[in-house]
Motif scaffolding. Structure first.
Motif, mmCIF file in Angstrom:
data_model
loop_
_atom_site.group_PDB
_atom_site.id
_atom_site.type_symbol
_atom_site.label_atom_id
_atom_site.label_comp_id
_atom_site.label_asym_id
_atom_site.label_seq_id
_atom_site.Cartn_x
_atom_site.Cartn_y
_atom_site.Cartn_z
ATOM 1 N N THR A 1 0.830 -1.210 0.000
ATOM 2 C CA THR A 1 0.000 0.000 0.000
ATOM 3 C C THR A 1 0.859 1.253 0.000
ATOM 4 N N LEU B 1 -8.038 -5.380 5.532
ATOM 5 C CA LEU B 1 -8.895 -5.911 6.592
ATOM 6 C C LEU B 1 -8.967 -7.435 6.516
ATOM 7 N N THR C 1 -13.772 4.169 3.325
ATOM 8 C CA THR C 1 -13.733 3.239 4.452
ATOM 9 C C THR C 1 -15.070 3.072 5.157
ATOM 10 N N ALA D 1 -11.090 9.923 2.624
ATOM 11 C CA ALA D 1 -11.063 8.534 3.075
ATOM 12 C C ALA D 1 -12.396 8.071 3.654
ATOM 13 N N GLY E 1 -6.337 3.606 -2.024
ATOM 14 C CA GLY E 1 -7.124 3.237 -0.849
ATOM 15 C C GLY E 1 -8.355 2.422 -1.174
ATOM 16 N N ASN F 1 -8.947 -2.290 11.881
ATOM 17 C CA ASN F 1 -9.570 -1.190 11.154
ATOM 18 C C ASN F 1 -8.858 0.136 11.392
ATOM 19 N N TYR G 1 -8.128 -1.115 0.931
ATOM 20 C CA TYR G 1 -8.814 -1.143 2.229
ATOM 21 C C TYR G 1 -9.439 -2.508 2.540
ATOM 22 N N THR H 1 -5.521 0.184 9.396
ATOM 23 C CA THR H 1 -5.828 0.201 7.958
ATOM 24 C C THR H 1 -6.315 1.573 7.529
ATOM 25 N N THR H 2 -7.237 2.135 8.302
ATOM 26 C CA THR H 2 -7.775 3.455 7.975
ATOM 27 C C THR H 2 -6.683 4.518 8.042
ATOM 28 N N ILE I 1 -4.181 4.151 4.978
ATOM 29 C CA ILE I 1 -4.745 4.602 3.708
ATOM 30 C C ILE I 1 -4.897 6.121 3.680
ATOM 31 N N THR I 2 -5.337 6.675 4.800
ATOM 32 C CA THR I 2 -5.566 8.121 4.858
ATOM 33 C C THR I 2 -4.269 8.909 4.784
ATOM 34 N N ASN J 1 -16.113 4.705 7.601
ATOM 35 C CA ASN J 1 -15.897 4.872 9.035
ATOM 36 C C ASN J 1 -16.350 6.245 9.489
#
Length: 428
Positions: free
Chosen positions: A96, A126, A384, A380, A118, A132, A122, A135-136, A139-140, A386
């Motif tokens: 990534t 996971l 995601t 993001a 991302g 989480n 993503y 991962t978040t 990516i962000t 989220n």
């Protein structure tokens, strides 16, 4: 006039006005109320701020990034990286970050990198056992490296505002970007070992050769950009046009994932983004001119001299100011607002304009995902699904890592200046 200028600017930003509106309104209002000069002077300064040859590259790099995102190039870059490093401990996280670094080297856009990489990585992260939050956060934050690794739109903006060489800034960004990305890679490996996350099976050489062949056209873009610039074949501005045309041809006629309708939509989206950048630069040019007329840089310089501020202290203050600014406005806006104030002081203290530019761009990169208003946080969120609280918690370890990278970049200038000094053969 200067007091009114800053008061109006902060009020507009406090009430969530777009940055270019805040800059334009504060400049026009303070100048109109407290100066006897014709308001057309502001309009002329705004036009002069974007009437620069180096800015021609901005729309081409933006178009190129969007074409690569929509035309299958980003996906092939990701697959190519994954077959080479996916088998290592924490290989998917390494893939990534490495893909973000590579995509950043051909796009120059942090939000575009988050979307392009991302969205693909993503669910895979996971599924492989990464929690989480990590991962978040990965990516962000990983897309922020795109601002450092050339071609960087933020570096172009700094060059336009200060007059520094864009080519030298691109070269300086290589070392800084590699260091920035390396710390992310090391943290990812440490995290994978700590959590006991398994790695993918090692791919065969046959699979690696196949992935390399499929990604060969995509891999040609950084070679064209960086090889062309450093080889003296064309300027950074010309490289932007060549890379955009190359990306379009590859997406439409080689990978065949972009038709005419998709290209038109991509061009429209790119035009909208370009317009936003240009309006920001025009407004910032007027703002900076009023600061100069009001002799604000000169006054600040005198204060620093009387206070006996050293180079080390000044660089620390620069980072603090820009990190705080990055919490509320995007990096490009922070550069166009603060560069007219800080750049003359840096030069007066003997700081290299190229090194100082890299420091500013590094701060802009961190600001892209710094709470509460980092742009990557909002980009993001739909990827995601989220809450913003979850995303902010996830990025905090990466904010700390990025600040460590910033400190090293700030106080070890050779990391940034080695390559441009090697090419130009002189002190920068």
């Amino acid at each position: 006039m200067i007091a009114a200028l800053f008061l109006l600017l902060f009020l507009m930003l406090f009430f969530a006005a777009p940055v270019f509106v805040a800059l334009s309104f504060s400049s026009l209002s303070s100048f109109g109320l407290f100066s006897n000069m014709n308001l057309m002077a502001i309009v002329q300064r705004m036009l002069g701020g974007i009437d620069k040859f180096s800015l021609i590259s901005v729309p081409f790099f933006i178009l190129g990034a969007n074409v690569m995102k929509n035309g299958g190039i980003a996906n092939r870059i990701l697959i190519w990286v994954q077959v080479w490093v996916g088998h290592l401990k924490g290989g998917l996280a390494l893939s990534t970050e490495a893909a973000c670094m590579f995509f950043g080297a051909v796009s120059g856009s942090s939000p575009a990198t988050v979307v392009a990489i991302g969205g693909l990585m993503y669910p895979a992260l996971l599924k492989s056992g990464y929690d989480n939050g990590f991962t978040t956060g990965l990516i962000t934050s990983s897309g922020s490296v795109a601002l450092l690794i050339p071609p960087s739109i933020s570096a172009i903006i700094y060059g336009a505002v200060t007059g520094a060489s864009v080519g030298a800034l691109f070269m300086a960004g290589v070392g800084a970007g590699l260091l920035y990305g390396l710390l992310y890679l090391l943290y990812s490996v440490w995290y994978a070992h700590k959590k006991g996350i398994y790695q993918d099976q090692k791919t065969s050489w046959k699979e690696r050769v196949k992935a390399t062949k499929e990604a060969a056209w995509a891999l040609g873009i950084p070679i064209i950009i960086m090889g062309g610039i450093y080889g003296g074949i064309f300027t950074p501005t010309e490289a932007s046009g060549v890379s955009a045309v190359y990306a379009i041809l590859v997406s439409m006629f080689v990978y065949k994932e972009m038709d005419l309708k998709k290209l038109v939509k991509t061009c429209i989206d790119s035009a909208e983004t370009t317009a936003q950048v240009m309006m920001l630069l025009a407004a910032a040019s007027a703002f900076g001119w009023i600061l100069t007329v009001g002799q604000v840089p000169q006054a600040l310089s005198k204060c620093l001299i009387h206070a006996s501020v050293t180079k080390v202290t000044f660089l620390l203050l620069t980072n603090v100011i820009l990190l705080v600014a990055g919490m509320f406005i995007d990096g490009s806006s922070a550069i166009v607002i603060m560069a007219p104030l800080l750049y003359p002081l840096a030069i007066g203290l003997g700081i290299s304009p190229i090194h100082y530019g890299v420091i500013m761009v590094a701060n802009a990169a961190i600001g892209m995902f710094t709470p509460p208003f980092g742009m990557n946080l909002f980009v993001a969120q739909p990827i995601t699904n989220n809450t913003m609280v979850t995303i902010i918690k996830g990025v905090m370890p990466f904010v700390i890592i990025s600040v460590i990278a910033l400190i090293i970049i700030t106080y070890v200038p050779s990391i940034s200046l080695f390559l441009p000094q090697l090419v130009y053969g002189r002190r920068l």
